[in-house]
Motif scaffolding. Structure first.
Motif, mmCIF file in Angstrom:
data_model
loop_
_atom_site.group_PDB
_atom_site.id
_atom_site.type_symbol
_atom_site.label_atom_id
_atom_site.label_comp_id
_atom_site.label_asym_id
_atom_site.label_seq_id
_atom_site.Cartn_x
_atom_site.Cartn_y
_atom_site.Cartn_z
ATOM 1 N N CYS A 25 -8.041 -13.710 -0.359
ATOM 2 C CA CYS A 25 -7.874 -12.763 -1.469
ATOM 3 C C CYS A 25 -6.513 -12.088 -1.483
ATOM 4 N N PHE A 26 -5.555 -12.586 -0.676
ATOM 5 C CA PHE A 26 -4.193 -12.039 -0.676
ATOM 6 C C PHE A 26 -3.318 -12.821 -1.640
ATOM 7 N N TYR A 27 -2.459 -12.080 -2.325
ATOM 8 C CA TYR A 27 -1.545 -12.670 -3.296
ATOM 9 C C TYR A 27 -0.144 -12.181 -2.991
ATOM 10 N N GLU A 28 0.847 -13.056 -3.173
ATOM 11 C CA GLU A 28 2.214 -12.747 -2.792
ATOM 12 C C GLU A 28 3.078 -12.367 -3.982
ATOM 13 N N GLY A 29 3.501 -11.099 -3.996
ATOM 14 C CA GLY A 29 4.459 -10.642 -4.985
ATOM 15 C C GLY A 29 5.865 -10.786 -4.428
ATOM 16 N N ALA A 30 6.865 -10.446 -5.200
ATOM 17 C CA ALA A 30 8.250 -10.594 -4.768
ATOM 18 C C ALA A 30 8.587 -9.672 -3.591
ATOM 19 N N GLN A 31 8.032 -8.461 -3.576
ATOM 20 C CA GLN A 31 8.385 -7.491 -2.547
ATOM 21 C C GLN A 31 7.241 -7.095 -1.635
ATOM 22 N N MET A 32 6.008 -7.485 -1.959
ATOM 23 C CA MET A 32 4.874 -7.101 -1.122
ATOM 24 C C MET A 32 3.682 -7.991 -1.417
ATOM 25 N N LEU A 33 2.647 -7.846 -0.620
ATOM 26 C CA LEU A 33 1.400 -8.572 -0.833
ATOM 27 C C LEU A 33 0.424 -7.678 -1.585
ATOM 28 N N PHE A 34 -0.554 -8.308 -2.206
ATOM 29 C CA PHE A 34 -1.607 -7.589 -2.924
ATOM 30 C C PHE A 34 -2.954 -8.197 -2.555
ATOM 31 N N ILE A 35 -3.999 -7.396 -2.612
ATOM 32 C CA ILE A 35 -5.370 -7.869 -2.407
ATOM 33 C C ILE A 35 -6.075 -7.819 -3.754
ATOM 34 N N VAL A 61 -7.487 5.328 0.975
ATOM 35 C CA VAL A 61 -6.061 5.228 0.660
ATOM 36 C C VAL A 61 -5.471 6.639 0.669
ATOM 37 N N PRO A 62 -4.384 6.852 1.434
ATOM 38 C CA PRO A 62 -3.764 8.186 1.450
ATOM 39 C C PRO A 62 -3.363 8.634 0.042
ATOM 40 N N ASP A 63 -3.462 9.919 -0.204
ATOM 41 C CA ASP A 63 -3.173 10.470 -1.530
ATOM 42 C C ASP A 63 -1.814 10.041 -2.079
ATOM 43 N N GLU A 64 -0.807 9.982 -1.220
ATOM 44 C CA GLU A 64 0.529 9.634 -1.700
ATOM 45 C C GLU A 64 0.643 8.175 -2.130
ATOM 46 N N TRP A 65 -0.364 7.350 -1.814
ATOM 47 C CA TRP A 65 -0.335 5.936 -2.178
ATOM 48 C C TRP A 65 -1.480 5.536 -3.106
ATOM 49 N N LYS A 66 -2.124 6.488 -3.742
ATOM 50 C CA LYS A 66 -3.261 6.198 -4.625
ATOM 51 C C LYS A 66 -2.905 5.228 -5.747
ATOM 52 N N GLU A 67 -1.639 5.245 -6.197
ATOM 53 C CA GLU A 67 -1.239 4.354 -7.289
ATOM 54 C C GLU A 67 -1.274 2.884 -6.889
ATOM 55 N N PHE A 68 -1.380 2.596 -5.594
ATOM 56 C CA PHE A 68 -1.454 1.210 -5.140
ATOM 57 C C PHE A 68 -2.822 0.581 -5.406
ATOM 58 N N THR A 69 -3.843 1.388 -5.621
ATOM 59 C CA THR A 69 -5.165 0.833 -5.942
ATOM 60 C C THR A 69 -5.123 0.097 -7.277
ATOM 61 N N PRO A 70 -4.692 0.719 -8.372
ATOM 62 C CA PRO A 70 -4.597 -0.044 -9.621
ATOM 63 C C PRO A 70 -3.498 -1.104 -9.574
ATOM 64 N N LEU A 71 -2.446 -0.851 -8.796
ATOM 65 C CA LEU A 71 -1.357 -1.822 -8.698
ATOM 66 C C LEU A 71 -1.852 -3.139 -8.087
ATOM 67 N N ASN A 72 -2.678 -3.076 -7.040
ATOM 68 C CA ASN A 72 -3.240 -4.295 -6.455
ATOM 69 C C ASN A 72 -4.079 -5.038 -7.481
ATOM 70 N N GLU A 74 -3.849 -4.932 -10.758
ATOM 71 C CA GLU A 74 -3.015 -5.441 -11.856
ATOM 72 C C GLU A 74 -2.135 -6.611 -11.423
ATOM 73 N N GLU A 75 -1.554 -6.524 -10.247
ATOM 74 C CA GLU A 75 -0.570 -7.513 -9.816
ATOM 75 C C GLU A 75 -1.176 -8.755 -9.170
ATOM 76 N N SER A 76 -2.282 -8.631 -8.465
ATOM 77 C CA SER A 76 -2.835 -9.795 -7.756
ATOM 78 C C SER A 76 -3.128 -10.977 -8.685
ATOM 79 N N PRO A 77 -3.677 -10.771 -9.895
ATOM 80 C CA PRO A 77 -3.917 -11.930 -10.763
ATOM 81 C C PRO A 77 -2.644 -12.607 -11.269
ATOM 82 N N LYS A 78 -1.514 -11.914 -11.194
ATOM 83 C CA LYS A 78 -0.243 -12.458 -11.686
ATOM 84 C C LYS A 78 0.511 -13.246 -10.617
ATOM 85 N N CYS A 79 0.075 -13.151 -9.368
ATOM 86 C CA CYS A 79 0.818 -13.712 -8.240
ATOM 87 C C CYS A 79 0.084 -14.910 -7.639
ATOM 88 N N PRO A 80 0.831 -15.763 -6.910
ATOM 89 C CA PRO A 80 0.186 -16.892 -6.247
ATOM 90 C C PRO A 80 -0.576 -16.446 -4.998
#
Length: 98
Positions: A25-35, A61-72, A74-80
């Motif tokens: 369930c991991f997907y590779e973006g240009a700068q990071m991985l996504f689940i 997820v720590p409060d300062e990184w909460k935006e990574f939940t929707p980011l994963n 949104e981005e995982s379906p776009k990445c290989p």
């Protein structure tokens, strides 16, 4: 429930986590991985494998990184999908092992 890849992965992209994932369930973006949250089975196999501690259960997820939940989501379906270990980016913010 799912796990989320957060900010410590940015510019690092260690892939130790992907080789232990039983559902690929991991997907590779240009700068990071996504689940992909719909594919993660919440087994936690990836969590101890991440040398920069970038993977969290979505409820912890720590409060300062909460935006990574929707980011994963949104981005995982776009990445290989990624299933094999690769060389990390080792950017300035990256600290851990390769």
């Amino acid at each position: 429930m799912a796990h989320i890849v957060c900010e410590p992965c940015f510019d690092c992209k260690y892939t130790d986590c992907v080789v232990v994932c039983p559902v690929d369930c991991f997907y590779e973006g240009a700068q990071m991985l996504f689940i992909h949250p719909d594919e993660c089975i919440d087994c936690e196999a990836c969590v101890p494998e991440c040398p920069v501690e970038a993977i969290f259960h979505e409820d912890n997820v720590p409060d300062e990184w909460k935006e990574f939940t929707p980011l994963n989501a949104e981005e995982s379906p776009k990445c290989p999908v990624i299933t094999e270990k690769k060389t990390a980016l080792e950017g300035e913010s990256c600290s851990g092992k390769s």
